[in-house]
Design an enzyme around this catalytic site. Structure first.
Site, PDB file in Angstrom:
ATOM      1  N   SER A   1      26.482  55.917  44.929  1.00  0.00           N
ATOM      2  CA  SER A   1      26.861  57.748  44.308  1.00  0.00           C
ATOM      3  C   SER A   1      25.849  58.043  43.913  1.00  0.00           C
ATOM      4  O   SER A   1      24.566  57.209  43.947  1.00  0.00           O
ATOM      5  CB  SER A   1      27.772  57.324  43.028  1.00  0.00           C
TER       6      SER A   1
ATOM      7  N   LYS B   1      21.931  53.456  35.422  1.00  0.00           N
ATOM      8  CA  LYS B   1      20.913  55.070  34.828  1.00  0.00           C
ATOM      9  C   LYS B   1      19.765  53.981  34.390  1.00  0.00           C
ATOM     10  O   LYS B   1      19.487  53.414  33.919  1.00  0.00           O
ATOM     11  CB  LYS B   1      21.814  55.218  33.432  1.00  0.00           C
TER      12      LYS B   1
ATOM     13  N   SER C   1      26.071  63.346  37.166  1.00  0.00           N
ATOM     14  CA  SER C   1      25.644  61.793  37.252  1.00  0.00           C
ATOM     15  C   SER C   1      27.015  61.731  35.192  1.00  0.00           C
ATOM     16  O   SER C   1      26.358  62.771  34.814  1.00  0.00           O
ATOM     17  CB  SER C   1      24.165  62.036  35.807  1.00  0.00           C
TER      18      SER C   1
END
Length: 268
Positions: free
Chosen positions: A89, A146, A227
């Site tokens: 993504s 992340k 996000s």
């Protein structure tokens, strides 16, 4: 249904190893004795060897003996040293793009047991600014990536697209406008990295204040307005940490495109 590859790898490694070991310690001699007792070996002629008297191994034993070393090596490498992942993504844009293949250091944060994730040898802990792979706290299985923003005990505040840690405003500087995005450089202390902010989108998305519990980490994507991260589902417990992403080794967005090595390099 998603396949738990680490679990499958562990099961296959132990199964092939047990079959190979059982045959070597017990079954082979019994099979050989039965074969000789049956008289199937016949006379041992000139130039023959002991191997000529041994029956052919069962298919499952032969398969296990061949695959066990390979599976064991792969298990050790991906469990304790380095594991490859693909970025699915755009939540880490501009740092990581969809289709990037990355390498993750599995020992940077301590050696952990496969599948269980229990830390058995402490080596280090995640640091602010690290790009970290972890298992999604909502299901404990899906791999997420992340950036570490808050460490245990930190007070994190996000308001009007501005990040504050322990009451201190994190400085950002304008780099470029790439509609609908604005590219900025954020200073996390020892780490500087690029982030995307979506122009025209209200600043209220993901706003709030959080205190990071002990043994947990607050993470955010570099594509701040696009996000799904700790602002929405909370912090990441240490037992779900997988490792530290440190390099891009290939970019391959889809099967209809060719692999590219233009983005090979370290991750900041």
């Amino acid at each position: 249904m998603d396949i738990d590859f680490p679990l499958v790898l562990v099961v296959l490694t132990f199964a092939t190893g047990l079959i190979w070991l059982a045959d070597k310690l017990f079954l082979r001699e019994r099979r050989l004795a039965a074969y000789r007792a049956s008289g199937a070996s016949g006379e041992v002629g000139e130039g023959s060897s002991e191997e000529s008297e041994e029956p052919k191994e069962p298919y499952l034993v032969d398969l296990s003996r061949s695959f066990f070393p390979v599976l064991a090596i792969v298990l050790v490498l991906r469990s304790f040293l380095v594991e490859p992942f693909q970025i699915p993504s755009g939540s880490m844009l501009p740092t990581l793009e969809v289709g990037d293949f990355i390498l993750v250091n599995k020992y940077a944060y301590g050696l952990r047991l496969p599948v269980a994730g229990t830390k058995v040898v402490p080596v280090g802990d995640p640091q602010r600014g690290d790009v970290m792979v972890f298992r999604y706290p909502e299901d404990g299985q899906t791999n997420y990536i992340k950036r570490v923003i808050g460490l245990p005990g930190d007070h994190v505040r996000y308001r009007d697209k501005q990040l504050y840690i322990n009451g201190e405003k994190l400085e950002t500087r304008f780099i470029a406008r790439l509609p609908p995005m604005e590219l900025r450089r954020e200073d996390l202390g020892e780490v500087e990295h690029d982030i995307f902010l979506t122009m025209g989108r209200p600043g209220g998305s993901g706003e709030g204040e959080w205190v990071v519990p002990e043994g947990h980490y607050f993470v955010m994507g570099d594509n701040r307005d696009n996000s799904n991260d700790s602002r929405y589902w909370g912090t990441v417990p240490d037992e779900l940490v997988v490792g530290k992403a440190f390099a891009i080794w290939m970019h391959w967005k889809s099967l209809t495109s060719l692999p590219s090595f233009d983005r090979v390099g370290g991750i900041e």
